[in-house]
Write an enzyme that holds these catalytic residues in place. Structure first.
Site, PDB file in Angstrom:
ATOM      1  N   ALA A 123      40.154  76.271  57.369  1.00  0.00           N
ATOM      2  CA  ALA A 123      38.976  76.897  56.775  1.00  0.00           C
ATOM      3  C   ALA A 123      39.228  77.289  55.328  1.00  0.00           C
ATOM      4  CB  ALA A 123      38.560  78.116  57.599  1.00  0.00           C
ATOM      5  N   ALA A 129      32.199  77.809  47.063  1.00  0.00           N
ATOM      6  CA  ALA A 129      33.467  77.167  46.733  1.00  0.00           C
ATOM      7  C   ALA A 129      33.651  75.867  47.504  1.00  0.00           C
ATOM      8  CB  ALA A 129      34.635  78.115  47.035  1.00  0.00           C
ATOM      9  N   GLY A 130      33.246  74.748  46.889  1.00  0.00           N
ATOM     10  CA  GLY A 130      33.450  73.421  47.471  1.00  0.00           C
ATOM     11  C   GLY A 130      34.549  72.740  46.697  1.00  0.00           C
ATOM     12  N   SER A 131      34.154  71.881  45.738  1.00  0.00           N
ATOM     13  CA  SER A 131      35.161  71.248  44.864  1.00  0.00           C
ATOM     14  C   SER A 131      35.949  72.315  44.100  1.00  0.00           C
ATOM     15  CB  SER A 131      34.484  70.316  43.868  1.00  0.00           C
ATOM     16  OG  SER A 131      33.940  69.205  44.538  1.00  0.00           O
ATOM     17  N   GLN A 336      23.104  45.150  55.966  1.00  0.00           N
ATOM     18  CA  GLN A 336      22.333  44.087  55.302  1.00  0.00           C
ATOM     19  C   GLN A 336      22.454  42.763  56.069  1.00  0.00           C
ATOM     20  OE1 GLN A 336      20.447  44.806  52.732  1.00  0.00           O
ATOM     21  NE2 GLN A 336      19.646  42.745  52.450  1.00  0.00           N
ATOM     22  N   GLU A 363      37.261  66.572  51.681  1.00  0.00           N
ATOM     23  CA  GLU A 363      38.672  66.608  51.255  1.00  0.00           C
ATOM     24  C   GLU A 363      38.824  66.100  49.815  1.00  0.00           C
ATOM     25  OE1 GLU A 363      41.967  65.846  53.794  1.00  0.00           O
ATOM     26  OE2 GLU A 363      40.857  66.434  55.574  1.00  0.00           O
ATOM     27  N   GLY A 364      37.944  66.598  48.970  1.00  0.00           N
ATOM     28  CA  GLY A 364      37.956  66.204  47.564  1.00  0.00           C
ATOM     29  C   GLY A 364      36.921  65.126  47.320  1.00  0.00           C
TER      30      GLY A 364
END
Lengths: 385, 261
Positions: A123, A129-131, A336, A363-364
């Site tokens: 966690a 707060a992501g990147s 496609q 994860e980035g």
């Protein structure tokens, strides 16, 4: 292609494939439709010793490395990456404990993780707060006998299903990233509850949930490693786990390629199988090249991690970015090629396309990782000047 | 508990090809597997061990390559395995097979239960289990779908019959054959596969079992396979068309013609 896998690695890969084909394939559409956590499959994976793969031998694991974990994740993702990420998240939630935990902590938690009796979760992310992971707001305030956690974690894989959580929280708000620390929080700790379960575009069998800490007292002995090391541990953890996301993307792409070839072979249009059309051949060849290149890069990055190299930020970022972009492209092309049928839920490729997207994000985000690769390039240039 | 599971390696197909000269099964080019019903027997043996403690020994009479099936059995939870293999055993019918297995079980020593699959995928006779019990002189229960209770010296099971099931108790030791409803066999584990790779699997020959070569294999068999063939499909269905009333009339007259009504 020949990747010089050892007999043990081949065994791990083929057993993971067997589980995927025999146990996951029959239920994957239903798990996706119902957004149901795959407990029965987690049990199968546990019985097959798959959770032992990433746990050291001293704690009832098999002591394998990043490559072996990637082989399992690749094979599970080839059939369903929603299941694969639920498995992989338990590795992610264990690595800080494995790398920095005390002997006592490891003895207490790792055997149950190895047996698959308990799942784990990591966690870090929060609404703000992501990147920008250093912007977390969850605090851990020192009190008599432990730390009191307050805050909310967002988008936590295995949230609500896992028993053991590795939580990153600020122990010193004034020091920013240097003020973060890692804690083990067990489910059912008073003050620890779960918020809403997210409804997702893809990887819908996996559970993604909010963790809410309201004056949650965590005992002193649940601090992992040293105070203030949480952010550094996290960066190291993600460098180590990113090849796993690459493996997840690789598995999705492999599954989509196989589905597209099958369809192109069977589908007759203008009196011939679709695969006899040069334009379709061209697409399939391009997909196959991309998938194989992704595999080479993911395995190479995993081996770099396992080699004991001091810095593998660049290698693991490259593998994750390339494999996830490949997964997105290959699944889009697979839909496609399968045409109208591919767009329908009766065929697996639309799910694969939905599942692929997240691998470019979590994860980035790929943009952040490209940035990290560029930083490494500049550092290297600066060193040689 | 000492648990013995008998298993056979069979071709992984229901489309068995037969050599017209020798009337034996052609094994070349076909992947071999543990007879599916025997894998249920093995799983039940392993579950019984997990419940009551003890040891599971898998045995198989077959050619040298049947060792693979026994290694697989170890990866699936068997503790030990023995291959019963000798050129003299070739061509055995169910009697000679049961006779040989009984001798091997005798050599293994004290046991509580022998578990077999109901029948094999290739031979399909379902006779080896009951013959084995007869030769060992112990109780036999066929078509077991659930082991309800295991007490010292006693076993209570459900056995499938045509219109439901019976609950039967037997004294131990006993031989049982199981149906596929009894469990869902597990997949191998990584630790099991590692054990299977390094396990020593002894091979017992006719000599080691103290068997007279004349009483085993083809020469010890009471039956001879004269011919093996796929039966011609002679009956076929027909769907009546048209108005309902017409269909009923047509059906009645057809049944009369056939002498059914």
């Amino acid at each position: 292609m020949e990747y010089f896998l050892t007999e043990e690695q081949k065994t791990i890969k083929s057993l993971a494939r067997k589980i995927a084909e025999e146990r996951i394939l029959p239920v994957r559409a239903e798990l996706d439709e119902k957004e149901e956590f795959p407990w029965a499959i987690m049990k199968d994976l546990a019985d097959a010793d798959m959770f032992r793969v990433f746990v050291p031998k001293e704690y009832e694991g098999l002591g394998y490395g990043c490559l072996e974990l990637c082989l399992v994740v690749e094979e599970l993702s080839r059939i369903c990456s929603g299941v694969a990420v639920s498995y992989a998240a338990s590795a992610l939630g264990s690595f800080i404990l494995i790398d920095y935990g005390s002997e006592e902590q490891k003895r207490k938690y790792l055997p149950d993780i190895a047996s698959g009796k308990k799942l784990t979760a990591f966690a870090l992310s929060e609404p703000t707060a992501g990147s920008d992971a250093a912007a977390i707001k969850t605090t851990a305030e020192k009190v008599e006998g432990g730390y009191v956690l307050n805050g909310t974690k967002q988008f936590i894989t295995n949230g609500g299903e896992a028993e053991i959580y590795t939580v990153i929280a600020l122990t010193d708000k004034t020091r920013g990233a240097r003020g973060a620390s890692a804690f083990i929080v067990e489910k059912d700790t008073p003050g620890f509850s779960f918020g809403k379960k997210e409804k997702k575009m893809g990887i819908r069998a996996s559970a993604t949930r909010e963790l809410i800490f309201r004056n949650c007292l965590v005992p002193e002995e649940n601090l992992i490693g040293k105070l203030g090391m949480g952010f550094l541990m996290t960066m190291r953890l993600l460098d180590r786990s990113r090849p796993g996301i690459g493996a997840q993307a690789l598995g999705i792409a492999q599954g989509a390629l196989e589905a597209a070839v099958d369809y192109a072979q069977q589908r007759i249009q203008f009196g011939h199988p679709l695969i006899s059309q040069p334009v379709v051949q061209d697409m399939l060849a391009e997909m196959a090249i991309q998938v194989e290149a992704a595999r080479a890069l993911v395995y190479a990055a995993a081996r770099t991690v396992d080699s004991g190299a001091r810095n593998f930020t660049e290698a693991s970022a490259m593998a994750k970015v390339f494999a996830s972009d490949t997964a997105m492209k290959v699944t889009t092309d697979a839909v496609q090629i399968c045409g109208g049928a591919g767009y329908m839920k009766d065929y697996p490729v639309e799910k694969m396309m939905r599942d692929a997207k997240i691998t470019q994000i979590y994860e980035g985000a790929n943009q952040v990782l490209r940035n990290a690769i560029a930083v490494e390039l500049r550092k290297r240039k600066a060193r040689t000047e | 508990m000492n648990i013995i599971v008998c298993l056979k390696q069979v071709p992984a197909t229901t489309e068995v090809k037969v050599d017209p000269q020798t009337n034996t099964i052609i094994r070349e080019g076909i992947k071999s597997i543990i007879n599916p019903l025997d894998s249920y027997a093995l799983e039940e043996g392993v579950r019984l061990k997990e419940r009551c403690g003890g040891k599971v020994t898998a045995i198989s009479m077959g050619p040298p390559q049947a060792e693979e099936a026994l290694r697989e059995a170890i990866s699936l939870g068997a503790d030990e395995a023995v291959l019963i293999c000798d050129k003299a055993f070739a061509g055995a019918d169910t009697w000679a097979t049961a006779y040989t297995l009984a001798a091997a079980i005798g050599k293994l020593g004290q046991y509580d239960i022998v578990i077999c699959g109901r029948q094999t995928l290739d031979g399909d006779t379902g006779q080896v289990g009951p013959q084995l019990a007869e030769m060992l002189g112990v109780a036999f229960i066929a078509y077991v779908s659930k082991i309800e209770e295991v007490a010292p010296q006693r076993l209570r099971v459900r056995r499938m019959v045509e219109e439901g099931y019976e609950v039967i108790e037997a004294a131990l030791p006993a031989v049982i054959t199981v149906v596929k409803e009894i469990n869902v066999p597990r997949l191998p584990s990584l630790r099991g596969l590692a054990r299977a790779k390094s396990a020593a699997i002894p091979v017992w020959t006719a000599g080691e079992l103290g068997l007279d070569p004349k009483l085993v294999g083809l020469s010890g068999s009471f039956t001879r396979v004269i011919k093996v063939f796929s039966p011609q499909r002679t009956c076929r269905g027909e769907v009546l068309q048209g108005e309902l009333e017409g269909q009923v009339e047509c059906l009645v007259s057809r049944l009369k013609d056939a002498g059914v009504i």
